[in-house]
Design a protein around this motif. Structure first.
Motif, PDB file in Angstrom:
ATOM      1  N   THR A   1     -16.637  -2.457   0.706  1.00  0.00           N
ATOM      2  CA  THR A   1     -15.375  -3.640   1.115  1.00  0.00           C
ATOM      3  C   THR A   1     -14.257  -2.719   1.325  1.00  0.00           C
ATOM      4  N   LYS A   2     -13.478  -3.482   1.719  1.00  0.00           N
ATOM      5  CA  LYS A   2     -12.054  -3.163   2.042  1.00  0.00           C
ATOM      6  C   LYS A   2     -10.982  -3.952   1.515  1.00  0.00           C
ATOM      7  N   VAL A   3      -9.914  -3.325   0.566  1.00  0.00           N
ATOM      8  CA  VAL A   3      -8.933  -4.180   0.090  1.00  0.00           C
ATOM      9  C   VAL A   3      -7.468  -3.720   0.568  1.00  0.00           C
ATOM     10  N   ASN A   4      -6.623  -4.726   0.574  1.00  0.00           N
ATOM     11  CA  ASN A   4      -5.265  -4.392   0.939  1.00  0.00           C
ATOM     12  C   ASN A   4      -4.399  -3.784  -0.573  1.00  0.00           C
ATOM     13  N   ARG A   5      -3.869  -2.832  -0.495  1.00  0.00           N
ATOM     14  CA  ARG A   5      -3.598  -2.127  -2.027  1.00  0.00           C
ATOM     15  C   ARG A   5      -2.157  -2.795  -2.240  1.00  0.00           C
ATOM     16  N   ALA A   6      -1.569  -3.320  -1.363  1.00  0.00           N
ATOM     17  CA  ALA A   6      -0.194  -4.153  -1.694  1.00  0.00           C
ATOM     18  C   ALA A   6      -0.588  -5.369  -2.416  1.00  0.00           C
ATOM     19  N   GLU A   7      -1.696  -5.906  -2.090  1.00  0.00           N
ATOM     20  CA  GLU A   7      -2.039  -7.432  -2.651  1.00  0.00           C
ATOM     21  C   GLU A   7      -2.212  -6.851  -4.084  1.00  0.00           C
ATOM     22  N   PHE A   8      -2.410  -5.884  -4.572  1.00  0.00           N
ATOM     23  CA  PHE A   8      -2.515  -5.826  -6.162  1.00  0.00           C
ATOM     24  C   PHE A   8      -1.396  -5.129  -6.730  1.00  0.00           C
ATOM     25  N   GLY A   9      -0.131  -5.053  -6.005  1.00  0.00           N
ATOM     26  CA  GLY A   9       1.114  -4.419  -6.306  1.00  0.00           C
ATOM     27  C   GLY A   9       1.167  -3.069  -6.348  1.00  0.00           C
ATOM     28  N   LEU A  10       0.350  -2.377  -5.474  1.00  0.00           N
ATOM     29  CA  LEU A  10       0.249  -0.877  -5.514  1.00  0.00           C
ATOM     30  C   LEU A  10       1.044  -0.651  -4.191  1.00  0.00           C
ATOM     31  N   THR A  11       2.448  -0.779  -4.000  1.00  0.00           N
ATOM     32  CA  THR A  11       3.307  -0.818  -2.783  1.00  0.00           C
ATOM     33  C   THR A  11       3.905   0.463  -2.633  1.00  0.00           C
ATOM     34  N   TYR A  12       4.121   1.386  -3.308  1.00  0.00           N
ATOM     35  CA  TYR A  12       4.591   2.807  -3.220  1.00  0.00           C
ATOM     36  C   TYR A  12       4.114   3.377  -1.685  1.00  0.00           C
ATOM     37  N   ASN A  13       5.345   3.979  -1.149  1.00  0.00           N
ATOM     38  CA  ASN A  13       5.217   4.511   0.010  1.00  0.00           C
ATOM     39  C   ASN A  13       6.404   5.131   0.442  1.00  0.00           C
ATOM     40  N   ALA A  14       6.178   6.121   1.221  1.00  0.00           N
ATOM     41  CA  ALA A  14       7.471   6.859   1.880  1.00  0.00           C
ATOM     42  C   ALA A  14       7.322   6.835   3.389  1.00  0.00           C
ATOM     43  N   ALA A  15       8.290   6.648   4.035  1.00  0.00           N
ATOM     44  CA  ALA A  15       8.560   6.766   5.504  1.00  0.00           C
ATOM     45  C   ALA A  15       8.393   8.235   6.032  1.00  0.00           C
ATOM     46  N   LEU A  16       7.699   8.290   7.269  1.00  0.00           N
ATOM     47  CA  LEU A  16       7.607   9.651   7.911  1.00  0.00           C
ATOM     48  C   LEU A  16       8.688   9.851   8.914  1.00  0.00           C
ATOM     49  N   GLU A  17       9.116  10.947   8.937  1.00  0.00           N
ATOM     50  CA  GLU A  17      10.087  11.441  10.159  1.00  0.00           C
ATOM     51  C   GLU A  17       9.640  11.018  11.314  1.00  0.00           C
ATOM     52  N   ALA A  18       8.306  11.434  11.627  1.00  0.00           N
ATOM     53  CA  ALA A  18       8.013  10.949  13.095  1.00  0.00           C
ATOM     54  C   ALA A  18       7.408   9.517  12.983  1.00  0.00           C
ATOM     55  N   GLY A  19       7.555   8.715  12.227  1.00  0.00           N
ATOM     56  CA  GLY A  19       7.233   7.395  12.321  1.00  0.00           C
ATOM     57  C   GLY A  19       6.047   6.980  11.130  1.00  0.00           C
TER      58      GLY A  19
ATOM     59  N   VAL B   1       3.859   5.784   7.790  1.00  0.00           N
ATOM     60  CA  VAL B   1       4.348   5.694   6.404  1.00  0.00           C
ATOM     61  C   VAL B   1       3.294   6.712   5.690  1.00  0.00           C
ATOM     62  N   MET B   2       3.370   7.188   4.627  1.00  0.00           N
ATOM     63  CA  MET B   2       2.346   8.271   3.969  1.00  0.00           C
ATOM     64  C   MET B   2       1.262   7.652   3.779  1.00  0.00           C
ATOM     65  N   VAL B   3       1.234   6.521   2.996  1.00  0.00           N
ATOM     66  CA  VAL B   3      -0.072   5.710   2.683  1.00  0.00           C
ATOM     67  C   VAL B   3      -0.442   4.665   3.192  1.00  0.00           C
ATOM     68  N   GLY B   4      -1.594   4.595   3.836  1.00  0.00           N
ATOM     69  CA  GLY B   4      -1.988   3.174   4.539  1.00  0.00           C
ATOM     70  C   GLY B   4      -2.424   2.019   3.397  1.00  0.00           C
ATOM     71  N   ASP B   5      -2.294   0.924   3.867  1.00  0.00           N
ATOM     72  CA  ASP B   5      -2.472  -0.215   2.981  1.00  0.00           C
ATOM     73  C   ASP B   5      -4.031  -0.521   2.739  1.00  0.00           C
ATOM     74  N   ASP B   6      -4.710  -0.247   3.619  1.00  0.00           N
ATOM     75  CA  ASP B   6      -6.174  -0.600   3.725  1.00  0.00           C
ATOM     76  C   ASP B   6      -6.980   0.481   2.707  1.00  0.00           C
ATOM     77  N   ILE B   7      -7.515  -0.009   1.728  1.00  0.00           N
ATOM     78  CA  ILE B   7      -8.308   0.901   1.074  1.00  0.00           C
ATOM     79  C   ILE B   7     -10.003   0.569   1.168  1.00  0.00           C
ATOM     80  N   LYS B   8     -10.805   1.540   1.503  1.00  0.00           N
ATOM     81  CA  LYS B   8     -11.973   1.418   1.637  1.00  0.00           C
ATOM     82  C   LYS B   8     -13.025   1.706   0.348  1.00  0.00           C
ATOM     83  N   LEU B   9     -13.655   0.965  -0.063  1.00  0.00           N
ATOM     84  CA  LEU B   9     -14.180   1.211  -1.170  1.00  0.00           C
ATOM     85  C   LEU B   9     -15.957   1.246  -0.957  1.00  0.00           C
ATOM     86  N   SER B  10     -16.326   2.358  -1.619  1.00  0.00           N
ATOM     87  CA  SER B  10     -17.828   2.609  -1.250  1.00  0.00           C
ATOM     88  C   SER B  10     -18.383   2.848  -2.701  1.00  0.00           C
TER      89      SER B  10
END
Length: 180
Positions: free
Chosen positions: A142-160, A162-171
């Motif tokens: 399945t695939k879930v959006n981590r932000a929907e679970f309150g996992l919102t930490y991120n950092a903007a990258l200098e080149a544009g 963000v460090m961590v994507g929102d979509d998490i693929k579970l296997s």
């Protein structure tokens, strides 16, 4: 292996199973990890898939990305906050389809937030291992959006981006034994 399974309650054999995830890192790369400690049961009847049920508990602090500093950060309040929310759970609400093409709807709870998700699954069959124990195999993704679970930490990258994507693929790959 045989495809003539009967209705059984199966217990997850975590030593022979995996619960893995993948997420985009730094926009263009993929970071992967797994949870080492999880347990649960699957009630499965291949002749009546709709009567099936899944109940899983994950010890979130068992997360491993093969990088200790990242694992510590994932366990912190920036992400899973495992000292407050030590477990994640999945409880099915409906199972449909056929044994080789399952749709497993359920409630996934992470960090105290519950969302409905659908897993695409497959019953891989069953057989007797060399020790005389009947085992079964299941696979799901399945695939879930981590932000929907309150996992919102991120950092903007200098080149544009963000460090961590929102979509998490579970296997999920499960080997199961009859529940005791």
């Amino acid at each position: 292996m045989t495809d003539t399974a009967v209705s059984t309650t199966w217990a997850i054999d975590a030593a022979h199973s995996s619960l893995e995830f993948a997420v985009k890192h730094m926009v263009f790369a993929t970071a992967k990890g797994r949870f080492a400690e999880f347990s649960g049961t699957i009630d499965f009847d291949p002749a009546n898939v709709a009567a099936s049920a899944v109940d899983v508990e994950i010890k979130v602090a068992s997360i491993s990305t093969n990088q200790a500093q990242r694992d510590a950060h994932l366990n912190s309040a920036d992400f899973f906050e495992t000292d407050v929310f030590p477990t994640a759970t999945f409880k099915s609400t409906a199972v449909s389809g056929s044994p080789d093409k399952l749709k497993i709807a359920g409630d996934l709870t992470i960090k105290g937030v519950t969302r409905a998700v659908i897993l695409d699954g497959e019953f891989l069959g069953q057989g007797v291992n060399p020790y005389g124990v009947t085992v079964a195999g299941f696979s799901a993704t399945t695939k879930v959006n981590r932000a929907e679970f309150g996992l919102t930490y991120n950092a903007a990258l200098e080149a544009g981006g963000v460090m961590v994507g929102d979509d998490i693929k579970l296997s999920i790959e499960l080997e199961l034994n009859p529940a005791q």
